[in-house]
Design a protein around this motif. Structure first.
Motif, mmCIF file in Angstrom:
data_model
loop_
_atom_site.group_PDB
_atom_site.id
_atom_site.type_symbol
_atom_site.label_atom_id
_atom_site.label_comp_id
_atom_site.label_asym_id
_atom_site.label_seq_id
_atom_site.Cartn_x
_atom_site.Cartn_y
_atom_site.Cartn_z
ATOM 1 N N VAL A 159 0.884 -1.159 0.000
ATOM 2 C CA VAL A 159 0.000 0.000 0.000
ATOM 3 C C VAL A 159 0.926 1.214 0.000
ATOM 4 C CG1 VAL A 159 -1.786 1.276 1.233
ATOM 5 C CG2 VAL A 159 -1.826 -1.231 1.227
ATOM 6 N N LEU A 160 0.786 2.060 -1.019
ATOM 7 C CA LEU A 160 1.703 3.184 -1.212
ATOM 8 C C LEU A 160 1.115 4.484 -0.676
ATOM 9 C CD1 LEU A 160 2.798 2.353 -4.867
ATOM 10 C CD2 LEU A 160 3.950 1.728 -2.735
ATOM 11 N N PRO A 161 1.974 5.418 -0.276
ATOM 12 C CA PRO A 161 1.474 6.720 0.158
ATOM 13 C C PRO A 161 0.638 7.358 -0.953
ATOM 14 C CG PRO A 161 3.814 6.501 0.664
ATOM 15 C CD PRO A 161 3.435 5.320 -0.180
ATOM 16 N N GLY A 162 -0.489 7.925 -0.599
ATOM 17 C CA GLY A 162 -1.345 8.563 -1.594
ATOM 18 C C GLY A 162 -2.240 7.603 -2.361
ATOM 19 N N ASP A 163 -2.217 6.328 -1.997
ATOM 20 C CA ASP A 163 -3.086 5.360 -2.686
ATOM 21 C C ASP A 163 -4.554 5.721 -2.504
ATOM 22 O OD1 ASP A 163 -1.759 3.478 -4.190
ATOM 23 O OD2 ASP A 163 -1.533 2.033 -2.565
ATOM 24 N N THR A 164 -5.296 5.528 -3.575
ATOM 25 C CA THR A 164 -6.760 5.548 -3.513
ATOM 26 C C THR A 164 -7.218 4.111 -3.681
ATOM 27 O OG1 THR A 164 -7.000 5.779 -5.906
ATOM 28 C CG2 THR A 164 -6.825 7.831 -4.606
ATOM 29 N N ALA A 165 -8.499 3.879 -3.446
ATOM 30 C CA ALA A 165 -9.032 2.525 -3.644
ATOM 31 C C ALA A 165 -8.831 2.083 -5.090
ATOM 32 C CB ALA A 165 -10.504 2.483 -3.255
ATOM 33 N N ASP A 166 -9.016 3.001 -6.039
ATOM 34 C CA ASP A 166 -8.855 2.645 -7.460
ATOM 35 C C ASP A 166 -7.408 2.302 -7.805
ATOM 36 O OD1 ASP A 166 -11.556 2.942 -7.938
ATOM 37 O OD2 ASP A 166 -11.381 4.956 -8.790
ATOM 38 N N LYS A 167 -6.460 3.081 -7.295
ATOM 39 C CA LYS A 167 -5.042 2.793 -7.572
ATOM 40 C C LYS A 167 -4.639 1.446 -6.980
ATOM 41 C CE LYS A 167 -3.364 7.584 -7.700
ATOM 42 N NZ LYS A 167 -2.563 8.587 -6.962
ATOM 43 N N LEU A 168 -5.070 1.219 -5.752
ATOM 44 C CA LEU A 168 -4.746 -0.042 -5.089
ATOM 45 C C LEU A 168 -5.406 -1.213 -5.813
ATOM 46 C CD1 LEU A 168 -3.346 -1.462 -2.753
ATOM 47 C CD2 LEU A 168 -5.310 -0.885 -1.300
#
Length: 193
Positions: A159-168
């Motif tokens: 899980v990366l900094p700035g992740d959104t549900a869509d990016k993840l």
């Protein structure tokens, strides 16, 4: 080489089904996708299956008085196609024992979390809300308990900094497409022998 006959269940675009179909084209793949079934006539994945010469069937869950009646009809169709393994690929229905017990140890599901964490829906949002540092996906055998069967394979993503549900979700989906064909091959090797 004898191959295990696989029926894939979808409800939408069928991207995991597409990954399974593409993997099954390899000569050494122990699985053969023989049919794709959807509970929704507008499922985009049906066109892909038809274009690849795979039998398709729509069995509308709304046409049945109960989940069990729908699952019996679904099981009847799958058995008419002589399916050895059932692969749920974005099939958005809770499956009852009426279907599960017809394919004991031979029904797979892909779930977008590292089970046993985040069973059910909205897995990416829940992982982010909890401050999880890693997330992923799981292929498991389907049992009577939702998202609770024996794990076949898992894949992890950070899980990366700035992740959104869509990016993840997008990063997890890449891993789903990688491990689902591997998991199907493992189960197919066991079933076909």
């Amino acid at each position: 080489m004898k191959k295990a006959r696989v029926g894939v269940l979808i409800s939408g675009r069928g991207s995991n089904m597409m990954a399974l179909v593409e993997a099954a084209k390899a000569a050494d793949c122990p699985a053969d996708i023989v049919c794709v079934v959807s509970n929704r006539a507008d499922a985009a994945g049906l066109a892909f299956a038809e274009a690849n010469g795979i039998a398709t069937q729509v069995i509308d869950h709304k046409a049945y008085a109960s989940r069990e009646a729908f699952d019996r009809a679904l099981g009847d169709y799958l058995q008419s196609q002589q399916v050895d393994i059932v692969a749920c690929a974005g099939f958005m229905r809770i499956i009852t024992p009426a279907l599960i017990r017809r394919f004991p140890g031979r029904m797979l599901n892909i779930h977008p979390s590292l089970l046993p964490a985040y069973k059910g829906l909205h897995t990416h949002e829940r992982a982010l809300a909890d401050g999880a540092t890693e997330h992923g996906c799981t292929v498991h055998l389907v049992t009577d308990e939702l998202d609770d069967g024996p794990i076949v394979l898992q894949a992890r993503v950070p899980v990366l900094p700035g992740d959104t549900a869509d990016k993840l979700a997008a990063r997890v989906l890449v891993e789903e497409h990688r491990i689902y064909p591997q998991a199907l091959a493992l189960v197919a090797e066991r079933v076909k022998n």
